[in-house]
Design a protein around this motif. Structure first.
Motif, PDB file in Angstrom:
ATOM      1  N   UNK A   2      30.656  48.169   9.818  1.00 34.21           N
ATOM      2  CA  UNK A   2      29.356  49.391   9.637  1.00 34.21           C
ATOM      3  C   UNK A   2      28.826  49.724  10.834  1.00 34.21           C
ATOM      4  N   UNK A   3      28.837  51.055  11.054  1.00 34.31           N
ATOM      5  CA  UNK A   3      28.327  51.443  12.253  1.00 34.31           C
ATOM      6  C   UNK A   3      26.761  51.777  12.597  1.00 34.31           C
ATOM      7  N   UNK A   4      26.471  51.671  14.003  1.00 37.14           N
ATOM      8  CA  UNK A   4      25.082  52.093  14.439  1.00 37.14           C
ATOM      9  C   UNK A   4      25.318  52.818  15.497  1.00 37.14           C
ATOM     10  N   UNK A   5      24.272  53.690  15.761  1.00 35.21           N
ATOM     11  CA  UNK A   5      24.114  54.498  16.917  1.00 35.21           C
ATOM     12  C   UNK A   5      24.656  53.935  18.198  1.00 35.21           C
ATOM     13  N   UNK A   6      25.452  54.661  18.780  1.00 32.84           N
ATOM     14  CA  UNK A   6      25.943  53.906  20.022  1.00 32.84           C
ATOM     15  C   UNK A   6      27.198  53.253  20.249  1.00 32.84           C
ATOM     16  N   UNK A   7      27.695  52.730  18.886  1.00 28.87           N
ATOM     17  CA  UNK A   7      28.761  52.103  18.687  1.00 28.87           C
ATOM     18  C   UNK A   7      30.109  53.111  19.091  1.00 28.87           C
ATOM     19  N   UNK A   8      31.193  52.208  19.487  1.00 26.62           N
ATOM     20  CA  UNK A   8      32.431  52.943  19.614  1.00 26.62           C
ATOM     21  C   UNK A   8      33.143  53.086  18.400  1.00 26.62           C
ATOM     22  N   UNK A   9      33.844  54.157  18.330  1.00 23.20           N
ATOM     23  CA  UNK A   9      34.443  54.712  17.128  1.00 23.20           C
ATOM     24  C   UNK A   9      35.817  54.845  17.710  1.00 23.20           C
ATOM     25  N   UNK A  10      36.874  54.165  16.953  1.00 20.63           N
ATOM     26  CA  UNK A  10      38.357  54.345  17.206  1.00 20.63           C
ATOM     27  C   UNK A  10      39.200  55.318  16.220  1.00 20.63           C
ATOM     28  N   UNK A  11      40.201  55.830  16.613  1.00 22.04           N
ATOM     29  CA  UNK A  11      40.944  56.509  15.576  1.00 22.04           C
ATOM     30  C   UNK A  11      42.452  56.309  15.944  1.00 22.04           C
ATOM     31  N   UNK A  12      43.489  56.581  15.170  1.00 20.37           N
ATOM     32  CA  UNK A  12      44.746  56.265  15.299  1.00 20.37           C
ATOM     33  C   UNK A  12      45.385  57.515  14.810  1.00 20.37           C
ATOM     34  N   UNK A  13      46.586  57.732  15.685  1.00 19.12           N
ATOM     35  CA  UNK A  13      47.463  58.861  15.164  1.00 19.12           C
ATOM     36  C   UNK A  13      46.880  60.422  15.152  1.00 19.12           C
ATOM     37  N   UNK A  14      45.926  60.466  16.126  1.00 18.24           N
ATOM     38  CA  UNK A  14      45.296  61.852  16.033  1.00 18.24           C
ATOM     39  C   UNK A  14      46.222  62.958  16.774  1.00 18.24           C
ATOM     40  N   UNK A  15      47.491  62.412  17.467  1.00 18.67           N
ATOM     41  CA  UNK A  15      48.425  63.420  18.006  1.00 18.67           C
ATOM     42  C   UNK A  15      49.630  62.522  18.283  1.00 18.67           C
ATOM     43  N   UNK A  36      38.224  67.809  11.178  1.00 14.12           N
ATOM     44  CA  UNK A  36      39.788  67.510  11.571  1.00 14.12           C
ATOM     45  C   UNK A  36      39.839  67.121  12.865  1.00 14.12           C
ATOM     46  N   UNK A  37      40.735  66.110  13.122  1.00 17.67           N
ATOM     47  CA  UNK A  37      40.936  65.345  14.485  1.00 17.67           C
ATOM     48  C   UNK A  37      42.550  65.647  15.082  1.00 17.67           C
ATOM     49  N   UNK A  38      43.470  66.129  14.027  1.00 15.56           N
ATOM     50  CA  UNK A  38      44.639  66.245  14.097  1.00 15.56           C
ATOM     51  C   UNK A  38      45.233  67.795  13.872  1.00 15.56           C
ATOM     52  N   UNK A  39      45.986  68.318  14.650  1.00 18.46           N
ATOM     53  CA  UNK A  39      46.370  69.912  14.344  1.00 18.46           C
ATOM     54  C   UNK A  39      47.360  69.808  13.347  1.00 18.46           C
ATOM     55  N   UNK A  40      47.268  70.893  13.019  1.00 18.92           N
ATOM     56  CA  UNK A  40      48.592  71.034  11.626  1.00 18.92           C
ATOM     57  C   UNK A  40      49.888  71.178  12.378  1.00 18.92           C
ATOM     58  N   UNK A  41      50.711  70.682  11.937  1.00 20.47           N
ATOM     59  CA  UNK A  41      52.299  70.469  12.292  1.00 20.47           C
ATOM     60  C   UNK A  41      52.953  71.116  11.436  1.00 20.47           C
ATOM     61  N   UNK A  42      54.043  71.997  11.933  1.00 19.37           N
ATOM     62  CA  UNK A  42      54.920  72.778  10.961  1.00 19.37           C
ATOM     63  C   UNK A  42      55.825  71.813  10.524  1.00 19.37           C
ATOM     64  N   UNK A  43      56.463  70.939  11.266  1.00 16.69           N
ATOM     65  CA  UNK A  43      57.542  70.108  10.565  1.00 16.69           C
ATOM     66  C   UNK A  43      57.049  68.829   9.776  1.00 16.69           C
ATOM     67  N   UNK A  44      55.847  68.534   9.782  1.00 18.59           N
ATOM     68  CA  UNK A  44      55.408  67.125   9.221  1.00 18.59           C
ATOM     69  C   UNK A  44      54.012  67.566   8.573  1.00 18.59           C
ATOM     70  N   UNK A  45      53.831  66.805   7.403  1.00 22.37           N
ATOM     71  CA  UNK A  45      52.428  66.782   7.037  1.00 22.37           C
ATOM     72  C   UNK A  45      51.776  65.283   7.260  1.00 22.37           C
ATOM     73  N   UNK A  46      50.766  65.100   7.867  1.00 21.22           N
ATOM     74  CA  UNK A  46      50.247  64.072   8.402  1.00 21.22           C
ATOM     75  C   UNK A  46      48.790  64.154   7.939  1.00 21.22           C
ATOM     76  N   UNK A  47      47.967  63.039   7.796  1.00 18.58           N
ATOM     77  CA  UNK A  47      46.452  63.026   7.678  1.00 18.58           C
ATOM     78  C   UNK A  47      45.998  63.604   8.724  1.00 18.58           C
ATOM     79  N   UNK A  48      44.774  64.320   8.660  1.00 20.25           N
ATOM     80  CA  UNK A  48      44.215  65.087   9.686  1.00 20.25           C
ATOM     81  C   UNK A  48      42.832  64.950   9.916  1.00 20.25           C
ATOM     82  N   UNK A  49      42.292  64.468   8.784  1.00 18.67           N
ATOM     83  CA  UNK A  49      40.804  64.292   8.823  1.00 18.67           C
ATOM     84  C   UNK A  49      40.183  62.944   9.498  1.00 18.67           C
ATOM     85  N   UNK A  50      39.142  62.963   9.984  1.00 21.21           N
ATOM     86  CA  UNK A  50      38.411  61.861  10.851  1.00 21.21           C
ATOM     87  C   UNK A  50      38.435  60.683   9.849  1.00 21.21           C
ATOM     88  N   UNK A  51      37.954  60.558   8.633  1.00 20.79           N
ATOM     89  CA  UNK A  51      37.971  59.416   7.940  1.00 20.79           C
ATOM     90  C   UNK A  51      39.396  58.957   7.596  1.00 20.79           C
TER      91      UNK A  51
END
Length: 216
Positions: free
Chosen positions: A110-123, A184-199
């Motif tokens: 559960x987040x609070x203001x100021x917390x770090x937030x991590x993401x995977x596979x954004x590029x 969106x955190x990941x760009x659209x890619x021509x050859x592959x369909x990957x999850x792109x939204x922050x959630x």
């Protein structure tokens, strides 16, 4: 003549003194408020001020102009370092910070203001076209709405940005009223369909507090 001049000086001093005292009190109040801010609150306030900047170089040249540089700059304080003492071979800044948060038992759901937030596979970090890049992005939580939508600040392409994420509906871009839930955190890619939204790319939150401080 001298008596009139003396009278004016006395009156002037009486008028200036209250103003000077008010200025000192206001300055003292600001200092007290700043001192009472937690590490997280201060980091969130700092990151918010930088939204819209094209580069972190406008703030400092002492950090990398990337997402990990932003969080390190937001949390800059004597005897505090988000990075572990040693990084592993091939380990990026985001993974290193996450590893330290894990070692300090600072990860949270559960987040609070100021917390770090991590993401995977954004590029595609290693440019092999596969989802095997692990943790690749980090930001600072700015606020959390009652519906669970998290607003965070991060250094991305184009500069320092403010984006949104909703973990209750991670694959939904907008709700029925058209409000953005996930950016969106990941760009659209021509050859592959990957999850792109922050959630969809979310990896975890971490709280930065006194556990991160080291002895002088």
């Amino acid at each position: 003549m001298h008596r009139a001049f003396l009278m004016c000086a006395v009156l002037g001093g009486l008028l200036v003194a209250p103003e000077a005292g008010a200025a000192r009190r206001a300055s003292s109040n600001r200092s007290t408020r700043n001192a009472s801010l937690s590490l997280s609150d201060r980091a969130a306030a700092r990151a918010s001020r930088w939204v819209g900047l094209p580069s972190l170089r406008r703030v400092s040249h002492s950090v990398n102009d990337d997402c990990s540089g932003l969080v390190n700059l937001a949390y800059r304080k004597p005897n505090l370092n988000l990075l572990p003492e040693r990084t592993l071979p091939g380990e990026g800044g985001v993974s290193a910070i996450y590893r330290k948060a894990l070692s300090l038992d600072a990860l949270r759901r559960e987040p609070s203001p100021g917390d770090l937030v991590f993401f995977r596979e954004t590029y595609d970090r290693n440019r092999d076209g596969r989802r095997n890049d692990g943790l690749t992005h980090i930001g600072v939580v700015e606020r959390v709405a009652p519906d669970g939508t998290v607003t965070f600040v991060h250094r991305a392409g184009g500069g320092v940005k403010r984006s949104k994420m909703n973990l209750h509906q991670p694959s939904l871009r907008r709700d029925a009223k058209g409000r953005v839930l996930n950016d969106y955190l990941r760009r659209t890619e021509r050859r592959a369909s990957h999850p792109r939204l922050a959630g969809e790319l979310f990896a975890g939150f971490a709280t930065v507090d006194g556990r991160w401080l080291t002895s002088p």
